[in-house]
Design a protein around this motif. Structure first.
Motif, PDB file in Angstrom:
ATOM      1  N   SER A   1       1.160  -1.360   0.133  1.00 55.77           N
ATOM      2  CA  SER A   1       0.064   0.029   0.091  1.00 55.77           C
ATOM      3  C   SER A   1       0.874   1.210   0.089  1.00 55.77           C
ATOM      4  O   SER A   1       1.721   1.298   0.652  1.00 55.77           O
ATOM      5  CB  SER A   1      -0.857  -0.100   1.022  1.00 55.77           C
ATOM      6  OG  SER A   1      -1.480   1.318   1.469  1.00 55.77           O
TER       7      SER A   1
ATOM      8  N   CYS B   1      -8.567  -7.549  -2.931  1.00 51.85           N
ATOM      9  CA  CYS B   1      -7.481  -6.688  -2.533  1.00 51.85           C
ATOM     10  C   CYS B   1      -6.057  -7.059  -2.817  1.00 51.85           C
ATOM     11  O   CYS B   1      -5.451  -6.171  -3.166  1.00 51.85           O
ATOM     12  CB  CYS B   1      -7.610  -6.771  -0.800  1.00 51.85           C
ATOM     13  SG  CYS B   1      -9.097  -5.936  -0.056  1.00 51.85           S
TER      14      CYS B   1
ATOM     15  N   TYR C   1     -13.160 -11.156  -0.812  1.00 47.90           N
ATOM     16  CA  TYR C   1     -12.494  -9.788  -0.485  1.00 47.90           C
ATOM     17  C   TYR C   1     -11.217  -9.653  -0.593  1.00 47.90           C
ATOM     18  O   TYR C   1     -10.299  -8.875  -1.137  1.00 47.90           O
ATOM     19  CB  TYR C   1     -13.183  -9.318   0.737  1.00 47.90           C
ATOM     20  CG  TYR C   1     -12.577  -8.170   1.235  1.00 47.90           C
ATOM     21  CD1 TYR C   1     -12.851  -6.904   0.727  1.00 47.90           C
ATOM     22  CD2 TYR C   1     -11.616  -8.010   2.062  1.00 47.90           C
ATOM     23  CE1 TYR C   1     -12.466  -5.960   1.255  1.00 47.90           C
ATOM     24  CE2 TYR C   1     -11.174  -7.109   2.704  1.00 47.90           C
ATOM     25  CZ  TYR C   1     -11.501  -5.643   2.233  1.00 47.90           C
ATOM     26  OH  TYR C   1     -10.886  -4.600   2.653  1.00 47.90           O
ATOM     27  N   ARG C   2     -10.574 -10.663   0.162  1.00 47.83           N
ATOM     28  CA  ARG C   2      -9.019 -10.953   0.342  1.00 47.83           C
ATOM     29  C   ARG C   2      -8.383 -11.088  -0.984  1.00 47.83           C
ATOM     30  O   ARG C   2      -7.370 -10.240  -1.254  1.00 47.83           O
ATOM     31  CB  ARG C   2      -8.776 -12.110   1.169  1.00 47.83           C
ATOM     32  CG  ARG C   2      -7.153 -12.315   1.425  1.00 47.83           C
ATOM     33  CD  ARG C   2      -6.979 -13.222   2.459  1.00 47.83           C
ATOM     34  NE  ARG C   2      -7.491 -14.649   2.345  1.00 47.83           N
ATOM     35  CZ  ARG C   2      -7.008 -15.647   2.047  1.00 47.83           C
ATOM     36  NH1 ARG C   2      -5.690 -15.571   1.280  1.00 47.83           N
ATOM     37  NH2 ARG C   2      -7.878 -16.619   1.597  1.00 47.83           N
TER      38      ARG C   2
ATOM     39  N   GLU D   1      -6.332   4.439  -4.350  1.00 41.64           N
ATOM     40  CA  GLU D   1      -6.206   3.530  -2.809  1.00 41.64           C
ATOM     41  C   GLU D   1      -7.143   3.778  -1.983  1.00 41.64           C
ATOM     42  O   GLU D   1      -8.111   2.863  -1.551  1.00 41.64           O
ATOM     43  CB  GLU D   1      -4.924   3.422  -2.582  1.00 41.64           C
ATOM     44  CG  GLU D   1      -4.572   2.472  -1.778  1.00 41.64           C
ATOM     45  CD  GLU D   1      -3.218   2.371  -1.022  1.00 41.64           C
ATOM     46  OE1 GLU D   1      -3.084   1.992   0.176  1.00 41.64           O
ATOM     47  OE2 GLU D   1      -2.341   2.803  -1.898  1.00 41.64           O
TER      48      GLU D   1
ATOM     49  N   GLY E   1      -5.511  -5.818  -6.443  1.00 38.61           N
ATOM     50  CA  GLY E   1      -5.378  -4.288  -6.211  1.00 38.61           C
ATOM     51  C   GLY E   1      -3.719  -3.855  -5.611  1.00 38.61           C
ATOM     52  O   GLY E   1      -3.414  -2.937  -6.148  1.00 38.61           O
ATOM     53  N   ALA E   2      -3.390  -4.957  -4.791  1.00 40.18           N
ATOM     54  CA  ALA E   2      -2.140  -4.647  -3.925  1.00 40.18           C
ATOM     55  C   ALA E   2      -1.037  -4.925  -5.136  1.00 40.18           C
ATOM     56  O   ALA E   2       0.043  -4.170  -5.064  1.00 40.18           O
ATOM     57  CB  ALA E   2      -2.024  -5.431  -2.790  1.00 40.18           C
TER      58      ALA E   2
ATOM     59  N   PHE F   1     -14.713  -1.110  -1.155  1.00 46.77           N
ATOM     60  CA  PHE F   1     -14.681  -2.599  -1.026  1.00 46.77           C
ATOM     61  C   PHE F   1     -14.506  -2.705   0.582  1.00 46.77           C
ATOM     62  O   PHE F   1     -14.913  -3.913   0.831  1.00 46.77           O
ATOM     63  CB  PHE F   1     -13.365  -3.142  -1.738  1.00 46.77           C
ATOM     64  CG  PHE F   1     -13.437  -3.140  -3.069  1.00 46.77           C
ATOM     65  CD1 PHE F   1     -14.102  -3.976  -3.783  1.00 46.77           C
ATOM     66  CD2 PHE F   1     -12.915  -2.306  -3.967  1.00 46.77           C
ATOM     67  CE1 PHE F   1     -14.503  -4.116  -4.963  1.00 46.77           C
ATOM     68  CE2 PHE F   1     -12.847  -2.440  -5.476  1.00 46.77           C
ATOM     69  CZ  PHE F   1     -13.694  -3.431  -5.793  1.00 46.77           C
ATOM     70  N   SER F   2     -14.317  -2.048   1.389  1.00 43.26           N
ATOM     71  CA  SER F   2     -14.546  -2.191   2.912  1.00 43.26           C
ATOM     72  C   SER F   2     -15.796  -2.812   3.145  1.00 43.26           C
ATOM     73  O   SER F   2     -15.946  -3.489   4.214  1.00 43.26           O
ATOM     74  CB  SER F   2     -14.069  -1.038   3.745  1.00 43.26           C
ATOM     75  OG  SER F   2     -15.107   0.079   3.556  1.00 43.26           O
TER      76      SER F   2
ATOM     77  N   THR G   1     -10.351   1.316  -1.295  1.00 40.86           N
ATOM     78  CA  THR G   1     -10.465   0.949   0.089  1.00 40.86           C
ATOM     79  C   THR G   1     -11.542   1.122   0.817  1.00 40.86           C
ATOM     80  O   THR G   1     -12.395   0.335   1.361  1.00 40.86           O
ATOM     81  CB  THR G   1      -9.425   1.564   1.057  1.00 40.86           C
ATOM     82  OG1 THR G   1      -8.105   1.099   0.655  1.00 40.86           O
ATOM     83  CG2 THR G   1      -9.214   1.119   2.348  1.00 40.86           C
TER      84      THR G   1
ATOM     85  N   PHE H   1      -0.546  -9.861   3.828  1.00 46.84           N
ATOM     86  CA  PHE H   1      -1.808  -9.752   4.638  1.00 46.84           C
ATOM     87  C   PHE H   1      -2.037 -10.452   6.028  1.00 46.84           C
ATOM     88  O   PHE H   1      -2.388 -10.284   6.867  1.00 46.84           O
ATOM     89  CB  PHE H   1      -2.978 -10.277   3.567  1.00 46.84           C
ATOM     90  CG  PHE H   1      -3.492  -9.416   2.590  1.00 46.84           C
ATOM     91  CD1 PHE H   1      -2.703  -8.023   2.560  1.00 46.84           C
ATOM     92  CD2 PHE H   1      -4.086  -9.672   1.416  1.00 46.84           C
ATOM     93  CE1 PHE H   1      -3.135  -7.117   1.619  1.00 46.84           C
ATOM     94  CE2 PHE H   1      -4.327  -8.886   0.406  1.00 46.84           C
ATOM     95  CZ  PHE H   1      -4.097  -7.494   0.380  1.00 46.84           C
TER      96      PHE H   1
ATOM     97  N   SER I   1     -15.615  -6.645   3.346  1.00 49.05           N
ATOM     98  CA  SER I   1     -14.714  -7.426   3.968  1.00 49.05           C
ATOM     99  C   SER I   1     -15.000  -8.669   4.589  1.00 49.05           C
ATOM    100  O   SER I   1     -14.067  -9.385   4.697  1.00 49.05           O
ATOM    101  CB  SER I   1     -14.237  -6.433   5.171  1.00 49.05           C
ATOM    102  OG  SER I   1     -15.393  -6.147   5.984  1.00 49.05           O
TER     103      SER I   1
END
Length: 560
Positions: A402, A487, A483-484, A467, A490-491, A474-475, A471, A545, A478
């Motif tokens: 991030s 993310c 979701y993971r 970002e 995106g990361a 998409f939060s 964030t 993560f 979660s």
């Protein structure tokens, strides 16, 4: 279990900084998810690591090999090493200065701490007064006659805050205006003859210039301490006048509780502590004078009077071991991976995209280490002296996905300083875009007076916006299964952007970056590399993560 307990201080974030610890407040820790370490998914990830990491080192070694046709182009930049008969890449000027003067700095550290303990034990001198005397001696030794320029800036800012103390807003604007202007003044007039100011001062132009003649480069760190004192003083003076906050010493008379970091930042010291002598002693405090880490004036004064629990043999010993490991890691890299010399000579002709990317990758690791090592030496010095500053690097450069979190972990004491004196006073998260623009504008100017760096600061804010919005969006999902993984995708994109930006700015330059991108996206082997690299990054992000989730299970929330 005994081995784990012995090694824990060497591998955990808590072992780096006493400020990192589980919250004692009930319900303060966020909800956590079940551990994934022993799942089939993560067992596959471990296999990827076992294959990918050795291949990364192999690519870097191939690019640095004596058999590589490009070797003759950068061989002249290599020096005689001390490991296994290999040469060492000591071509980075910043780290070379530290490496060549390491023995001198270590000797000074031992001499300073020893003399201070002897003087305090055998005389009635206080820690604050010793810091003042030794600090002034070190200032003159380091910068010679140019120390007068530094002291002039310090006295002007001190005069502004104390003259305008009853008008806090005017004082604050004046101090920040002059403080920032000193960066421009120093850039344009760092060697301006004293004789041109006044003919009586012309003999000064032939005086001793100090060990570090580029005083203006290191003044940037001095400025942070100068501004910290003046902002802390104005805040304390206003509270003193309105009697909002009594001296913390009167509170401690009723309670023996040691103040935590947040309380120390705003500790209501007796107004007499904000004296000129304490101001100069704080700004010139020897262990942190050259490059930090940064500690606020309030925190410095508090720790000079109260020994924190973290100042103990076990913590300092393990921190020293981690420091030695960092130095040895750097030495091994410089003896086996000549990526700095390769970058300086652009000696990557006919190298594969994988090899060029590893030249850039290990360059970034060297940049991280060359900053981490001096900061850890100076922090170790301060710890031995009884002052616990924030740790500047709490994440490995490779453990970031991030851009927002990266800036919280990189030069962490500076980040804390910026949050306290710029971000929060300007509104903080209530006005995130404008405050972020102000923060990164200052950060850019503070690093160097160049228009391109100012644009860089604004572009950082622009890159942060997707970002931030993603964030927030998409939060809401979660708790979903996917979701993971979304993310992580995106990361991976984030990492590519950050790597390419840093490769362009600090490692490969425009030519190397263009060649890398051209080979990556315009050749069959390059496209294959991008796909495999992205898949490997996806695996790495999943582990990142889980590392942070494991920290949460132990009550640690670093937000980076």
């Amino acid at each position: 279990m005994l081995l784990v307990s012995l090694l824990a201080p060497l591998i955990t974030s808590e072992g780096l900084d006493s400020r990192i610890k589980p919250s004692s407040k009930k319900g303060a820790s966020p909800p956590t998810k079940p551990s994934l370490w022993k799942t089939t998914e993560f067992k596959f990830y471990y296999l990827v690591f076992l294959v990918a990491v050795p291949l990364m080192f192999r690519a870097g070694l191939q690019a640095s090999s004596l058999d590589n046709p490009n070797y003759t182009r950068y061989e002249r930049l290599l020096s005689q090493g001390w490991l296994f008969g290999r040469k060492v890449d000591n071509s980075d000027s910043q780290y070379r200065f530290f490496r060549d003067n390491f023995v001198l700095l270590s000797t000074l550290m031992i001499a300073h701490t020893s003399i201070k303990r002897i003087m305090i034990y055998s005389t009635n001198i206080s820690k604050l007064r010793f810091d003042l005397i030794f600090g002034l001696i070190f200032l003159v030794a380091a910068h010679g006659v140019n120390s007068m320029r530094i002291l002039a800036h310090m006295l002007i800012l001190y005069t502004l805050s104390h003259t305008l103390k009853n008008h806090r807003k005017i004082a604050t604007i004046s101090i920040w205006a002059y403080g920032i202007s000193t960066l421009f003044i120093n850039d344009n007039f760092r060697s301006y003859p004293f004789g041109s100011v006044c003919s009586l001062l012309s003999p000064l132009d032939n005086w001793y210039r100090g060990i570090i003649q580029r005083w203006d480069v290191f003044f940037n760190f001095t400025l942070l301490r100068v501004l910290s004192y003046n902002m802390d003083f104005l805040e304390r003076w206003e509270n003193f006048q309105t009697k909002k906050s009594p001296s913390y010493e009167s509170k401690e008379a009723k309670s023996a509780i040691m103040l935590d970091e947040r309380a120390r930042l705003t500790a209501a010291h007796p107004i007499q502590d904000y004296s000129l002598m304490n101001y100069i002693g704080y700004v010139t405090y020897t262990p942190l004078f050259i490059a930090g880490p940064i500690i606020t004036f309030n925190d410095y004064i508090y720790q000079s009077k109260h020994m924190l629990p973290s100042i103990n043999f076990k913590f300092i010993f393990y921190y020293a071991v981690r420091f030695v490991i960092a130095i040895l890691s750097m030495e091994f890299i410089l003896h086996f991976l000549y990526v700095v010399a390769i970058s300086k000579t652009k000696a990557w002709e006919n190298d594969t995209p994988f090899q060029i990317s590893m030249i850039g990758f290990f360059n970034l690791n060297i940049i991280w280490l060359k900053l981490l090592i001096p900061w850890r030496l100076f922090r170790l010095w301060a710890l031995i002296d009884g002052i616990d500053t924030p740790e500047n690097m709490i994440r490995c450069v490779d453990n970031n996905y991030s851009a927002l979190a990266f800036w919280r972990a990189w030069h962490r004491s500076y980040n804390k300083w910026v949050v306290r004196y710029i971000y929060i006073p300007l509104g903080g998260s209530k006005n995130r875009i404008l405050t972020s623009l102000a923060v990164f504008s200052f950060v850019a100017i503070w690093h160097d007076i160049q228009l391109k760096l100012l644009f860089w600061g604004w572009l950082i804010v622009l890159f942060l916006l997707p970002e931030i919005f993603a964030t927030q969006f998409f939060s809401h999902y979660s708790n979903t299964i996917w979701y993971r993984h979304v993310c992580a995708i995106g990361a991976v994109f984030n990492i590519w952007v950050m790597m390419i930006a840093n490769l362009f700015g600090f490692c490969l330059g425009s030519d190397g970056t263009k060649k890398l991108l051209g080979d990556m996206f315009c050749t069959v082997s390059g496209v294959g590399f991008v796909i495999l690299a992205s898949a490997s990054l996806f695996v790495g992000v999943q582990v990142m993560f889980e590392v942070r989730e494991e920290e949460k299970r132990h009550g640690i929330v670093l937000k980076c």
